[in-house]
Design a protein around this motif. Structure first.
Motif, mmCIF file in Angstrom:
data_model
loop_
_atom_site.group_PDB
_atom_site.id
_atom_site.type_symbol
_atom_site.label_atom_id
_atom_site.label_comp_id
_atom_site.label_asym_id
_atom_site.label_seq_id
_atom_site.Cartn_x
_atom_site.Cartn_y
_atom_site.Cartn_z
ATOM 1 N N ASP A 130 0.728 -1.250 -0.029
ATOM 2 C CA ASP A 130 0.111 0.012 0.107
ATOM 3 C C ASP A 130 1.107 1.108 -0.042
ATOM 4 N N LYS A 143 -5.172 10.194 9.592
ATOM 5 C CA LYS A 143 -5.788 9.319 8.578
ATOM 6 C C LYS A 143 -4.772 8.636 7.751
ATOM 7 N N GLU A 146 -3.864 5.842 10.389
ATOM 8 C CA GLU A 146 -5.062 4.743 10.424
ATOM 9 C C GLU A 146 -4.702 3.910 9.337
ATOM 10 N N LYS A 147 -4.305 4.319 8.185
ATOM 11 C CA LYS A 147 -4.131 3.681 6.985
ATOM 12 C C LYS A 147 -3.221 2.752 6.930
ATOM 13 N N GLN A 149 -1.705 1.492 9.976
ATOM 14 C CA GLN A 149 -2.165 0.692 11.027
ATOM 15 C C GLN A 149 -2.903 -0.455 10.585
ATOM 16 N N ASN A 150 -3.894 -0.209 9.685
ATOM 17 C CA ASN A 150 -4.881 -1.237 9.150
ATOM 18 C C ASN A 150 -4.282 -2.060 8.265
ATOM 19 N N PHE A 151 -3.298 -1.472 7.668
ATOM 20 C CA PHE A 151 -2.588 -2.353 6.602
ATOM 21 C C PHE A 151 -1.451 -3.269 7.280
ATOM 22 N N GLN A 152 -1.061 -3.169 8.351
ATOM 23 C CA GLN A 152 -0.204 -3.744 9.214
ATOM 24 C C GLN A 152 0.857 -4.304 8.388
#
Length: 241
Positions: A130, A143, A146-147, A149-152
């Motif tokens: 990503d 944001k 957050e992006k 962190q969500n992708f890990q």
């Protein structure tokens, strides 16, 4: 092993050793922060205590540039080769492909990180990725965090320019297993900036090629003579009883 260069402790790892250290960190889920330290960054840290502390607290500090390799050797350390950001990521991508790593590309102008990632996965399609450009405001930063962190991601590549990227990585720990400051590597990966031919790289004058291609870099390169003088002084002080 590390060598002290103007107060910055630089690792003497080869490229392969550095790649192996990062691979082991990803596979073992061991948090790691990597700084690719060039002469300009080391020179700047002499007048910036915060930057010096930040670099020295990194898990790996690589010799980014032949100037740092020369300084290390001058000071008695066996540093066999430079470990630049762009070469390091090229060494990591095949391993990331096999291991199916998740890599986040953060930095560059809008569209560049995505273009770089797309070029990378053409040869390394086992990588999940990503990306986000580096031209974000403080208001937009939550944001982006957050992006990520969500992708890990297993690896977070941050190309915000030095030392901004070093500050940013240190201020946001835990976003990835391994975080690496890679400067302008995304431009090279995307094909926007063409690196010097291999013959010039082997002669260790890639810096001169870049200066010819990008004359505006002369202000940055102007610190190199001062860096050399300071290293010579450090070596002299070490030899003086």
């Amino acid at each position: 092993m590390r060598v002290d260069i103007l107060g910055i402790t630089v690792d003497t790892y080869s490229m392969q050793e550095t790649v192996d250290q990062i691979r082991q960190a990803v596979e073992g889920q061991i948090p790691m922060r990597v700084v690719t330290a060039n002469p300009e960054m080391i020179f700047a840290s002499e007048r910036n205590a915060r930057l010096k502390k930040l670099i020295n607290s990194a898990d790996i500090v690589t010799a980014d540039g032949i100037g740092v390799v020369w300084a290390a050797r001058r000071l008695g350390a066996q540093v066999m080769e430079r470990v630049t950001g762009i070469d390091l990521v090229h060494g990591l991508f095949p391993i990331a492909h096999v291991g199916k790593w998740r890599i986040f590309f953060l930095g560059g102008k809008p569209g560049v990180a995505e273009q770089a990632a797309n070029q990378v996965v053409l040869m390394n399609d086992g990588i999940s990725w990503d990306a986000m450009h580096g031209y974000f405001s403080a208001k937009e930063e939550p944001k982006i965090l957050e992006k990520i962190q969500n992708f890990q991601p297993d690896v977070l590549l941050v190309g915000l320019g030095a030392p901004r990227q070093e500050y940013w990585i240190a201020e946001h720990p835990g976003l990835a297993t391994v975080s690496i400051g890679v400067g302008g590597s995304f431009d090279a990966l995307a094909g926007i900036v063409v690196r010097a031919p291999k013959s010039i790289q082997d002669l260790h004058i890639e810096w001169l090629y870049r200066l010819w291609k990008e004359p505006w870099r002369w202000k940055r390169q102007a610190v190199l003579p001062q860096f050399v003088i300071k290293v010579l002084r450090q070596g002299f002080r070490r030899k003086t009883p």
